[in-house]
Design an enzyme around this catalytic site. Sequence first.
Site, PDB file in Angstrom:
ATOM      1  N   GLU A  62      13.529 -15.711  -1.291  1.00  0.00           N
ATOM      2  CA  GLU A  62      13.710 -16.910  -0.471  1.00  0.00           C
ATOM      3  C   GLU A  62      12.494 -17.828  -0.549  1.00  0.00           C
ATOM      4  O   GLU A  62      12.593 -19.035  -0.315  1.00  0.00           O
ATOM      5  CB  GLU A  62      13.939 -16.525   1.004  1.00  0.00           C
ATOM      6  CG  GLU A  62      15.211 -15.741   1.272  1.00  0.00           C
ATOM      7  CD  GLU A  62      15.270 -15.284   2.722  1.00  0.00           C
ATOM      8  OE1 GLU A  62      14.617 -15.926   3.584  1.00  0.00           O
ATOM      9  OE2 GLU A  62      15.956 -14.284   3.003  1.00  0.00           O
TER      10      GLU A  62
ATOM     11  N   ASP B 232       0.829  -1.200   0.000  1.00  0.00           N
ATOM     12  CA  ASP B 232       0.000   0.000   0.000  1.00  0.00           C
ATOM     13  C   ASP B 232       0.867   1.255   0.000  1.00  0.00           C
ATOM     14  O   ASP B 232       1.906   1.308   0.669  1.00  0.00           O
ATOM     15  CB  ASP B 232      -0.880  -0.018   1.258  1.00  0.00           C
ATOM     16  CG  ASP B 232      -1.791   1.185   1.349  1.00  0.00           C
ATOM     17  OD1 ASP B 232      -2.740   1.256   0.558  1.00  0.00           O
ATOM     18  OD2 ASP B 232      -1.535   2.055   2.205  1.00  0.00           O
TER      19      ASP B 232
END
Length: 535
Positions: free
Chosen positions: A255, A213
């Site tokens: 990851e 956001d």
Amino acid sequence: MGQPTHAPTDRDWWRSAVIYQVYVRSFADGDGDGTGDLAGVRARLPYLAELGVDALWFTPWYLSPLKDGGYDVADYRTIDPAFGTLAEAEKLIAEARELGIRTIVDIVPNHVSDQHPWFRAALAAGPGSPERELFHFRPGRGAHGELPPNDWPSQFAGSTEPVWTRLPDGDWYLHLFTPEQPDLNWAHPAVRQEHEDILRFWFERGVAGVRIDSAALLAKDPALPDLATHPEPHPFVDRDELHAVYRSWRRVADEYDGVFVGEVWLPDPERFARYLRPDELHTAFNFSFLTCPWDAGRLRTAIDTTLAEHAPVGAPATWVLCNHDVTRTVTRYGREDTAFDFATKAFGTPTDLALGTRRARAAALLSLALPGTVYVYQGEELGLPEAEIPAGRIEDPMHFRSQGADPGRDGCRVPLPWAADAPYAGFGSREEPWLPQPAGWASYAVDRQQRDPDSMLSLYRRAVAARPAFGDGPLTWLPAPEGVLAFSRAQGATCVVNLAAAPAALPAHSRSLLTSGPLDEAGRLPQDTAAWLLG
């Protein structure tokens, strides 16, 4: 004109996905208390699977006082009790994945709720304390500190209220949005570490991505200068130091094979593209298309500009017609001004819903035929219009901070209709929904539209199912009369959209895949109608 072609792999799902935005509070009410919840979403997962979407983006479902629709987060590791529990969220993520649907959560890094433990500790600690260094506390100006520290404007369009609030101890604190949303100090290492930990927390629970956001607002000029005297570089929008933050976030996402979509409102295409470099965000929302009027020339320009600004960094474009912040598509397209601008929203704007619906159907086929990712806001597939909320029921702070001039965003957040003959149109069973459903809302109900082959829902289902015919290749514009958009994609499928007053002849084709409305007696495409063709 187009984007690099990539061999599709499971890891590349996000490059051409259809992503459905879920505003939990208004999606489905599982326990009948008038508020949408995770139980309601879980019960409706088969509906979403039948719609054919690849992922769900959930607006914030965290613990929150809900002063700004959940974008005032008190605890990122706790689901708000109104929606359910963390265990329920984990079940939802897993159950959706079993149906082939991934989950994207919403992170709000610019600010937290004033009920967040960090801010409560800062208030208790007093001026000059280490706790206040996590935010932007400053003494005021003027003889007695009675004036705000600077002249920055609110990020709520139309708001005339200040972005600084003074405390009894004399300090002021910064909030680009409401006073209940204090801005974090992203120059502080603890702020950066906490958000990386939050990302890992949700990736560990199986989410596939994160929507960011207000992604261009985090970093502030440490001097907090007046905007009037220091307009460039902007003291709090799109600052260069932001990119180090997103590079570190990208390392975390990599990851887990996670993806990002940023909410980046920037007019400069080159500055916008910087966020999409290979070691930063994967995608960002395309607001030029969302705000574009229903005009062939303007739409083509928006499409070309979007593809051009994404091409140098190899990122896929995103296509959005509406979301939880903007006027619903069928309403906007039925107005004299079909563009979207927060500044022009007003109560009582005349709307031709039949016209708007016809255009929205054509726009659905247009957006789903373009290269990249498409976002569908809940209810868009039902053709829901914007609702006018009675004054006493409005909750959106944008309305109040504009002194009532802006109708706010609640009109696009009204709870969905699921069953025409059930209480509250099937949204919930016992209590009235948190926002009132307008008269006639049941006519848009899912159960009715499922039985109607010509409904908006049926159109969306067929379009999402047929969309792979366009493939993942570039876009090529075809010759077309003025007011008509026509383009083909690498696998040979063609999209034609007629925005002109006269019917348009279709280009040569072997068969029609789908049209947004019937052709005329001569087999031509009427005004405000779209077609997908093969061959």
